[in-house]
Design an enzyme around this catalytic site. Structure first.
Site, PDB file in Angstrom:
ATOM      1  N   GLU A 161       5.216  11.602   0.209  1.00  0.00           N
ATOM      2  CA  GLU A 161       3.948  12.263   0.587  1.00  0.00           C
ATOM      3  C   GLU A 161       2.982  12.341  -0.597  1.00  0.00           C
ATOM      4  O   GLU A 161       2.293  13.336  -0.812  1.00  0.00           O
ATOM      5  CB  GLU A 161       4.192  13.632   1.210  1.00  0.00           C
ATOM      6  CG  GLU A 161       4.898  13.458   2.533  1.00  0.00           C
ATOM      7  CD  GLU A 161       4.679  14.567   3.516  1.00  0.00           C
ATOM      8  OE1 GLU A 161       3.626  15.223   3.491  1.00  0.00           O
ATOM      9  OE2 GLU A 161       5.579  14.754   4.348  1.00  0.00           O
ATOM     10  N   GLY A 162       2.958  11.259  -1.370  1.00  0.00           N
ATOM     11  CA  GLY A 162       2.126  11.196  -2.565  1.00  0.00           C
ATOM     12  C   GLY A 162       2.939  11.630  -3.754  1.00  0.00           C
ATOM     13  O   GLY A 162       3.430  12.762  -3.800  1.00  0.00           O
TER      14      GLY A 162
ATOM     15  N   GLN B 124      23.256  34.355 -23.807  1.00  0.00           N
ATOM     16  CA  GLN B 124      21.795  34.301 -23.681  1.00  0.00           C
ATOM     17  C   GLN B 124      21.322  32.890 -23.277  1.00  0.00           C
ATOM     18  O   GLN B 124      20.347  32.738 -22.543  1.00  0.00           O
ATOM     19  CB  GLN B 124      21.158  34.708 -25.015  1.00  0.00           C
ATOM     20  CG  GLN B 124      19.719  35.129 -24.851  1.00  0.00           C
ATOM     21  CD  GLN B 124      19.099  35.541 -26.163  1.00  0.00           C
ATOM     22  OE1 GLN B 124      19.033  34.738 -27.108  1.00  0.00           O
ATOM     23  NE2 GLN B 124      18.673  36.772 -26.258  1.00  0.00           N
TER      24      GLN B 124
ATOM     25  N   THR C 115       9.884   7.569   7.978  1.00  0.00           N
ATOM     26  CA  THR C 115      10.993   8.505   8.185  1.00  0.00           C
ATOM     27  C   THR C 115      11.230   8.712   9.680  1.00  0.00           C
ATOM     28  O   THR C 115      10.280   8.978  10.428  1.00  0.00           O
ATOM     29  CB  THR C 115      10.708   9.842   7.474  1.00  0.00           C
ATOM     30  OG1 THR C 115      10.583   9.574   6.070  1.00  0.00           O
ATOM     31  CG2 THR C 115      11.810  10.861   7.697  1.00  0.00           C
TER      32      THR C 115
ATOM     33  N   ASP D  12      -3.098  17.061   3.153  1.00  0.00           N
ATOM     34  CA  ASP D  12      -3.452  18.387   2.610  1.00  0.00           C
ATOM     35  C   ASP D  12      -2.580  19.469   3.249  1.00  0.00           C
ATOM     36  O   ASP D  12      -2.215  20.451   2.605  1.00  0.00           O
ATOM     37  CB  ASP D  12      -4.924  18.721   2.893  1.00  0.00           C
ATOM     38  CG  ASP D  12      -5.865  18.056   1.887  1.00  0.00           C
ATOM     39  OD1 ASP D  12      -5.371  17.498   0.890  1.00  0.00           O
ATOM     40  OD2 ASP D  12      -7.090  18.096   2.122  1.00  0.00           O
TER      41      ASP D  12
ATOM     42  N   GLN E  35       2.296  12.215  -9.613  1.00  0.00           N
ATOM     43  CA  GLN E  35       1.153  11.692 -10.385  1.00  0.00           C
ATOM     44  C   GLN E  35      -0.095  11.675  -9.494  1.00  0.00           C
ATOM     45  O   GLN E  35      -1.184  12.050  -9.930  1.00  0.00           O
ATOM     46  CB  GLN E  35       1.414  10.256 -10.871  1.00  0.00           C
ATOM     47  CG  GLN E  35       2.318  10.157 -12.075  1.00  0.00           C
ATOM     48  CD  GLN E  35       3.768   9.950 -11.676  1.00  0.00           C
ATOM     49  OE1 GLN E  35       4.181  10.260 -10.567  1.00  0.00           O
ATOM     50  NE2 GLN E  35       4.554   9.426 -12.583  1.00  0.00           N
TER      51      GLN E  35
ATOM     52  N   ALA F 291       0.843  -1.202   0.000  1.00  0.00           N
ATOM     53  CA  ALA F 291       0.000   0.000   0.000  1.00  0.00           C
ATOM     54  C   ALA F 291       0.870   1.240   0.000  1.00  0.00           C
ATOM     55  O   ALA F 291       1.313   1.714   1.049  1.00  0.00           O
ATOM     56  CB  ALA F 291      -0.927  -0.003   1.216  1.00  0.00           C
ATOM     57  N   GLY F 292       1.145   1.753  -1.214  1.00  0.00           N
ATOM     58  CA  GLY F 292       1.912   2.998  -1.355  1.00  0.00           C
ATOM     59  C   GLY F 292       0.941   4.111  -1.717  1.00  0.00           C
ATOM     60  O   GLY F 292       0.288   4.687  -0.852  1.00  0.00           O
TER      61      GLY F 292
END
Ligand SMILES: Cc1cc2nc3c(=O)[nH]c(=O)nc-3n(C[C@H](O)[C@H](O)[C@H](O)COP(=O)(O)OP(=O)(O)OC[C@H]3O[C@@H](n4cnc5c(N)ncnc54)[C@H](O)[C@@H]3O)c2cc1C
Length: 404
Positions: free
Chosen positions: A365-366, A281, A160, A242, A369, A132-133
């Site tokens: 952390e997701g 440039q 972590t 979030d 994608q 489960a990733g």
């Protein structure tokens, strides 16, 4: 009126974190990476400087910072080294589900002793499993109620700071067949019998942060170690991400900005064909594009954090800030290596370490994608309420749009 400037307090906070970075992180980034030891000294110094436990409330022993303030600190630390930033910010990641899901009593009992200890005590966030990733609802770590205790069995990976943490926020399920519906989140003291730390992962970069396997074998914790109730786990995980994605985005902003500064300093100094390479440039436009990415990423990140602080939903904005800022970090670090030519590829200079470190920001952390999956789902949903003003005409008359 809209005000894009930082307040006096915010400027001072950012400058304090930058000062910490210039003093302890930037000059030692290479040694910290090669030491292969947990950077306790930095973590302890960060705690003493008020740069740890960032949003744990003050009465519980933390700093009580807003997410906006946290992004300022994350940007400054990320400017120094993404690996150290991951170590320091992973602590916030671990405490965020607890702050979202706990009662005041739980905070007093389980968090205050850690946060108010003068010695730095860390947390670890344990969601990911081998099976489960990205699909976090597929976790198999089971929690069963037995009298007034929970019994936890399963395996987590990529945790972590898991090997040095004092408390683990562990996502569990009471029935793996039911997916997100039966997910829960438990606080597990890391010294609880049955918690076994496995091997440490060997990574291509960010070596000042450490990830480990953790096995939970008949681990018993008191009934009040659950955050909320069974069924709240998935929501707590999503609400956590979030918030914390804005922090990861801020680390990306720090890396992206540092890449501009290192590249510009080099381009201002290095001469070829009788002139500074910054005058070509081909190099100057690269620098302008790098700065544009860092600038856009910074404002997207601060906006995502500001929304959360105002209590507004920021799922789309924090996912897209993470995409913008961590892609900016990767692109800018790569361009920094390019601008520095052969020197960019050498370990004596910071560019290659930045490039290896930036890659991870696009994954954890997701993945980026998954951020696009989150954001595009919301964009499609929002589009149902949007009137663009376009009307299909047929023979000069309004006609029904074929897709409606
Ligand atoms: C250094 C490091 C630190 C970490 N720290 C933590 C931690 O502290 N706690 C924790 O719980 N986890 C942690 N993780 C785990 C991390 O969040 C996962 O690695 C990440 O979410 C991706 O999961 P996965 O590696 O299993 O990849 P997978 O989910 O197997 O994905 C493989 C690939 O498929 C893509 N993919 C998957 N699903 C979709 C989809 N629906 N649409 C499009 N593409 C898709 C992914 O983007 C990726 O490119 C860490 C990982 C690393 C490498």
């Amino acid at each position: 009126m809209v005000d894009f400037s930082l307040s006096k307090h915010e400027k001072e906070l950012f400058e304090k974190a930058m000062e910490f970075t210039r003093k302890y992180i930037t000059p030692n980034a290479r040694e910290l990476e090669e030491a292969n030891e947990f950077p306790w000294e930095i973590a302890q110094k960060a705690k003493e400087a008020g740069l740890m436990h960032l949003h744990i409330p003050k009465d519980i022993g933390g700093q009580g910072y807003t997410l906006f303030e946290e992004t300022l600190i994350a940007e400054a630390i990320g400017y120094g080294d993404a690996g150290v930033a991951t170590t320091l910010l992973a602590d916030n990641l671990a405490f965020t589900p607890i702050l979202i899901g706990s009662t005041q009593e739980q905070l007093e009992k389980y968090i205050k002793p850690l946060a108010s200890d003068p010695k730095v005590k860390l947390g670890a966030f344990c969601l990911t499993e081998r099976v489960a990733g990205s699909d976090a609802a597929a976790i198999k770590t089971v929690a069963e109620k037995d009298g007034d205790e929970w019994v936890i069995n399963g395996h987590k990976c990529f945790a972590t700071s898991g090997h040095v943490a004092s408390i683990l926020s562990v996502f569990t399920t009471t029935d793996p067949e039911q997916g997100y519906k039966t997910m829960a989140c438990h606080m597990v003291p890391a010294d609880a019998p049955g918690v076994k730390i496995g091997f440490l992962e060997n990574k291509m970069g960010q070596s000042a942060s450490f990830q480990c396997e953790i096995e939970f074998k008949d681990v018993r914790v008191p009934a009040d170690c659950i955050l909320g109730k069974v069924g709240d786990g998935f929501k707590i995980a999503m609400q956590t991400l979030d918030k914390t994605r804005a922090s990861i985005a801020a680390i990306g902003v720090g890396v992206a900005q540092r890449a501009v500064h290192e590249a510009a300093k080099f381009a201002n100094h290095r001469r070829q064909f009788g002139q500074k390479i910054g005058k070509f440039q081909g190099i100057a436009f690269l620098l302008a594009d790098m700065e544009a990415r860092a600038m856009a990423a910074r404002w997207a990140t601060r906006y995502a954090a500001w929304l959360a602080d105002k209590g507004m939903r920021n799922s789309k904005e924090s996912s897209l800030a993470k995409v913008l800022a961590t892609d900016a970090a990767m692109l800018n670090a790569t361009d920094c290596v390019q601008i520095m030519g052969g020197y960019g590829y050498l370990r004596e200079y910071p560019a290659e370490q930045m490039m290896r470190g930036a890659k991870l920001l696009q994954i954890y952390e997701g993945t980026n994608q998954i951020q696009r999956v989150v954001a595009s789902g919301l964009i499609l949903k929002e589009s149902k309420e949007i009137d663009t003003g376009f009307r299909l005409k047929y023979d000069g008359k309004d006609a029904p749009n074929p897709w409606e």
